[in-house]
Design an enzyme around this catalytic site. Structure first.
Site, PDB file in Angstrom:
ATOM      1  N   GLY A   7       0.815  -1.195   0.000  1.00 11.64           N
ATOM      2  CA  GLY A   7       0.000   0.000   0.000  1.00 11.64           C
ATOM      3  C   GLY A   7       0.856   1.255   0.000  1.00 11.64           C
ATOM      4  N   ALA A   8       0.241   2.353  -0.449  1.00 15.85           N
ATOM      5  CA  ALA A   8       0.898   3.660  -0.430  1.00 15.85           C
ATOM      6  C   ALA A   8      -0.059   4.652   0.201  1.00 15.85           C
ATOM      7  CB  ALA A   8       1.293   4.084  -1.838  1.00 15.85           C
ATOM      8  N   GLY A  12       1.998   3.399   4.918  1.00 12.23           N
ATOM      9  CA  GLY A  12       2.955   2.884   3.941  1.00 12.23           C
ATOM     10  C   GLY A  12       3.509   3.967   3.043  1.00 12.23           C
ATOM     11  N   ASN A 103      -1.863  -2.183  14.241  1.00 14.39           N
ATOM     12  CA  ASN A 103      -2.129  -2.045  15.663  1.00 14.39           C
ATOM     13  C   ASN A 103      -2.708  -3.346  16.197  1.00 14.39           C
ATOM     14  OD1 ASN A 103      -1.355   0.717  15.976  1.00 14.39           O
ATOM     15  ND2 ASN A 103      -3.251   1.317  14.959  1.00 14.39           N
ATOM     16  N   LYS A 186       1.933  -0.569  22.964  1.00 12.35           N
ATOM     17  CA  LYS A 186       1.230   0.200  21.919  1.00 12.35           C
ATOM     18  C   LYS A 186      -0.241  -0.236  21.855  1.00 12.35           C
ATOM     19  CE  LYS A 186       0.295   2.484  18.052  1.00 12.35           C
ATOM     20  NZ  LYS A 186       0.846   2.130  16.737  1.00 12.35           N
ATOM     21  N   GLU A 269     -11.676  -1.175  12.998  1.00  9.48           N
ATOM     22  CA  GLU A 269     -10.971  -2.361  13.495  1.00  9.48           C
ATOM     23  C   GLU A 269     -11.521  -2.777  14.859  1.00  9.48           C
ATOM     24  OE1 GLU A 269      -6.562  -2.292  11.750  1.00  9.48           O
ATOM     25  OE2 GLU A 269      -7.036  -0.444  12.821  1.00  9.48           O
TER      26      GLU A 269
END
Length: 306
Positions: A7-8, A12, A103, A186, A269
């Site tokens: 991905g960009a 990313g 995450n 995290k 998420e």
């Protein structure tokens, strides 16, 4: 090293862009629409640490032929993980390392099952970033940390080689000796930040100014850390107090990526963050009413909005 960034997008695109800016051999694995956008406009990021402009970034689509990659940076959302796994299979060789930046923690078992213990490193990032309507990465936080390491904590030859490739980049790439603990820390932090900002539909600042808002922050930390400790997560002593301090110090307008997904009417998420924790709580016989309310809030949002 040959680096494949899956991905960009916001994550990313930023970290892959910083590596490409430095001169590393970076290829972005993207969908057709993003590929055309990058070919026409280049990869652009507006950042408080200096803007990025890669005029002709290397891109491929899933299934296109390419030589094997030394390392794959995986920063997809959890609900896209299975698709990403299938997309990268053909590019994984015996020597390829996979650095996940998702995450949470549930994705680790999924990746290990797909590619084996040896290929999957530990990884995480701390950054506030998003894509604007034109596909430009917008990075706004002073913190732009990319943390990686062997899950064993060892300073292996391969991890030192990776550290060398990352060194000198205009972002904070850091090798950790305790990456699994940092990943759990995290997870605790982002569960709390995501939980309260999505529940109150607010950046963190106004929440912590309210007496009962700050109490909710502390209760989420308490419930989540109790679950994590009950299943043997390597949390440091006093991590709850340290994270309350951190949540009181971060920027007033700080939002979580999960909250931004809600604002964009995108999937969340919820299951990866909170469903996982609640499943563990049920197994351990723990009562977690605030986490349950956060999860219910997200599932109702998804049912009503998506």
């Amino acid at each position: 090293m040959r680096i494949l960034t899956v991905g960009a997008g916001a994550i990313g695109g930023y970290f892959g862009g910083r590596l490409a800016e430095k001169g590393e051999d970076v290829t972005f694995l993207v969908r057709e629409k993003r590929k055309q956008q990058l070919e026409q406009e280049g990869l652009m990021a507006k950042s408080i640490h200096g803007d990025i402009k890669i005029a002709e970034p290397k891109t491929i689509k899933a299934g296109e032929q390419a030589d094997d990659f030394d390392v794959i940076l995986l920063s997809t959302k959890a609900y896209h993980l299975q698709g990403a796994i299938e997309d990268i299979r053909t590019y994984v060789s015996e020597e390829t390392l996979i650095v996940p930046l998702l995450n949470g923690i549930a994705h680790m078992d999924v990746l290990i099952a797909a590619f084996g213990e040896e290929k999957v490193l530990g990884g995480l990032c701390f950054i506030e970033t998003t894509l604007d309507e034109n596909g430009k990465v917008i990075q706004t936080s002073p913190i732009h940390d990319f943390v990686f390491g062997e899950r064993s904590g060892e300073k292996t030859e391969r991890i030192l080689r990776l550290q060398k490739a990352f060194f000198g980049t205009k972002a904070n790439f850091r090798l950790s000796d305790h990456i699994e603990q940092e990943m759990w820390h995290k997870y605790l932090f982002i569960s709390t930040l995501s939980g309260v900002t999505s529940l109150f539909r607010s950046p963190i600042g106004p929440i912590r100014e309210e007496e009962f808002g700050l109490a909710a922050v502390k209760e989420v930390l308490k419930e989540a850390s109790a679950i994590m400790r009950s299943i043997g997560a390597p949390l440091a002593d006093g991590i709850e107090e340290a994270q309350v301090k951190k949540l009181n110090e971060i920027g007033y307008e700080m939002k979580s990526s999960l909250q931004r997904d809600m604002e964009k009417q995108q999937p969340t998420e919820a299951d990866h963050f909170f469903g996982y924790l609640l499943d563990q709580a049920k197994t351990q016989g723990l009562e977690t009413p605030v986490l349950a309310a956060i999860y219910a809030n997200l599932k109702v949002f998804e049912k009503n909005s998506l």
